[in-house]
Design a protein around this motif. Structure first.
Motif, short mmCIF file in Angstrom:
data_model
loop_
_atom_site.label_atom_id
_atom_site.label_comp_id
_atom_site.label_asym_id
_atom_site.label_seq_id
_atom_site.Cartn_x
_atom_site.Cartn_y
_atom_site.Cartn_z
N GLY A 204 32.62 41.87 31.01
CA GLY A 204 33.67 41.78 30.02
C GLY A 204 35.07 41.90 30.58
O GLY A 204 36.05 41.74 29.83
N ASP A 205 35.22 42.19 31.87
CA ASP A 205 36.54 42.31 32.49
C ASP A 205 36.85 40.99 33.20
O ASP A 205 36.54 40.79 34.37
CB ASP A 205 36.56 43.46 33.49
N ALA A 206 37.49 40.07 32.48
CA ALA A 206 37.74 38.73 33.01
C ALA A 206 38.63 38.76 34.24
O ALA A 206 38.45 37.97 35.17
CB ALA A 206 38.36 37.85 31.92
N THR A 207 39.60 39.68 34.26
CA THR A 207 40.51 39.77 35.40
C THR A 207 39.77 40.18 36.66
O THR A 207 39.95 39.59 37.74
CB THR A 207 41.64 40.77 35.12
N ALA A 208 38.91 41.20 36.54
CA ALA A 208 38.13 41.66 37.69
C ALA A 208 37.19 40.58 38.19
O ALA A 208 37.01 40.39 39.40
CB ALA A 208 37.35 42.92 37.33
N VAL A 209 36.59 39.85 37.25
CA VAL A 209 35.68 38.77 37.64
C VAL A 209 36.43 37.68 38.39
O VAL A 209 35.98 37.21 39.43
CB VAL A 209 34.98 38.18 36.39
N ARG A 210 37.60 37.27 37.87
CA ARG A 210 38.37 36.22 38.53
C ARG A 210 38.83 36.68 39.91
O ARG A 210 38.77 35.91 40.88
CB ARG A 210 39.57 35.82 37.68
N ARG A 211 39.31 37.91 40.01
CA ARG A 211 39.72 38.41 41.32
C ARG A 211 38.55 38.35 42.31
O ARG A 211 38.70 37.95 43.46
CB ARG A 211 40.21 39.86 41.20
N GLY A 212 37.38 38.79 41.83
CA GLY A 212 36.20 38.79 42.69
C GLY A 212 35.81 37.40 43.13
O GLY A 212 35.46 37.18 44.29
N THR A 213 35.87 36.44 42.20
CA THR A 213 35.50 35.08 42.56
C THR A 213 36.49 34.46 43.54
O THR A 213 36.10 33.71 44.44
CB THR A 213 35.39 34.18 41.31
N ILE A 214 37.76 34.82 43.42
CA ILE A 214 38.77 34.27 44.33
C ILE A 214 38.61 34.84 45.73
O ILE A 214 38.62 34.10 46.73
CB ILE A 214 40.20 34.54 43.80
N ILE A 215 38.44 36.15 45.86
CA ILE A 215 38.28 36.72 47.20
C ILE A 215 36.95 36.27 47.80
O ILE A 215 36.84 36.06 49.02
CB ILE A 215 38.38 38.27 47.16
N GLY A 216 35.94 36.09 46.95
CA GLY A 216 34.67 35.57 47.43
C GLY A 216 34.80 34.13 47.88
O GLY A 216 34.25 33.74 48.92
N ALA A 217 35.55 33.33 47.12
CA ALA A 217 35.78 31.94 47.50
C ALA A 217 36.51 31.85 48.83
O ALA A 217 36.21 31.00 49.66
CB ALA A 217 36.58 31.23 46.41
N LEU A 218 37.46 32.76 49.04
CA LEU A 218 38.21 32.78 50.30
C LEU A 218 37.28 33.06 51.48
O LEU A 218 37.37 32.39 52.52
CB LEU A 218 39.32 33.83 50.24
N ARG A 219 36.38 34.02 51.32
CA ARG A 219 35.46 34.36 52.41
C ARG A 219 34.56 33.19 52.77
O ARG A 219 34.40 32.84 53.94
CB ARG A 219 34.62 35.59 52.02
N LEU A 220 33.97 32.56 51.76
CA LEU A 220 33.08 31.44 52.04
C LEU A 220 33.86 30.21 52.50
O LEU A 220 33.37 29.43 53.33
CB LEU A 220 32.25 31.10 50.80
#
Length: 239
Positions: A204-220
């Motif tokens: 339910g925390d859209a901001t935390a999810v987006r942050r996580g997906t962005i940093i994850g996208a950067l790593r991959l």
């Protein structure tokens, strides 16, 4: 609702959150690669833009070096500030980094044939996909492998700096081979770490999810780009 049904329902809901998180990671990583590829192609085929990064003597301009430094600082800033900045800012920083990286790797179009770039990209995509799938599916803890691959990464960086002065083709070949191994392993490790991140991200925390997906996208994204460049150094046909 029976207890077992309730547990199964919660597990299923959590699994869907993880799946949605990983889809977001792969979406933003793919978008970043698309931006990088588009910018790289445009720069390589624009004499006006290329003239900004190449001196009349055929060397690299100060602006080009400045962009490399800016890329490095942007990755550090995004990684360090990811928990404090807005999701929009994190996304914008990742897109800017992807575009800058497109500029700095645009010279592959001048060094290698287009056919070898395409074939190497497809090989890289297949290797990346297989190792990322392994990282998602395996039950084995890849932490120790990740630590070993990180040490290998440090060794690669040191060897590449040394080879700037030595200009050894043998050392360049060795670095490329080790680089393929390291970034292949890091792909599996990072994917597993992102899966764990997806399992703990607040629902339910859209901001935390987006942050996580962005940093994850950067790593991959970094794993993919570096694996691609190492494969290209090994198998690319030079013009």
């Amino acid at each position: 609702m029976p207890y077992n049904d309730s547990v199964a329902s919660r597990v299923g809901a959590r699994a869907e959150v993880v799946n949605a998180f990983m889809r977001g990671v792969y979406f933003w990583m793919s978008l970043g690669l698309l931006v990088t590829g588009g910018v790289a192609w445009y720069v390589a085929h624009s004499e006006a833009v290329l003239s900004l990064f190449v001196t009349p003597q055929g060397g690299i301009s100060g602006l080009f070096i400045g962009l490399i430094i800016a890329e490095f600082l942007l990755v550090i800033a995004l990684s360090a500030a990811i928990s404090r900045i807005s999701a929009t800012a994190a996304t914008a920083m990742f897109m800017v980094y992807s575009a800058l990286n497109g500029v700095t790797i645009s010279f592959i179009f001048l060094i290698y044939t287009q056919a070898s770039i395409v074939s190497t990209f497809l090989i890289c995509a297949a290797m990346f996909g297989a190792m990322s799938l392994y990282g998602l599916m395996t039950k084995k803890d890849l932490t120790s492998m990740g630590s070993f691959m990180f040490m290998g990464l440090i060794g690669i960086i040191i060897a590449m700096v040394v080879n700037i002065f030595l200009q050894s083709t043998v050392l360049d070949m060795v670095v490329s081979v080790i680089g393929v191994i390291v970034f292949t392993g890091l792909t599996a490790y990072d994917t597993q770490q992102l899966r764990v991140m997806g399992e703990t991200v607040p629902e339910g925390d859209a901001t935390a999810v987006r942050r996580g997906t962005i940093i994850g996208a950067l790593r991959l994204y970094l794993d993919f780009i570096n694996l691609f460049l190492m494969l290209l150094r090994l198998f690319g046909d030079r013009r």
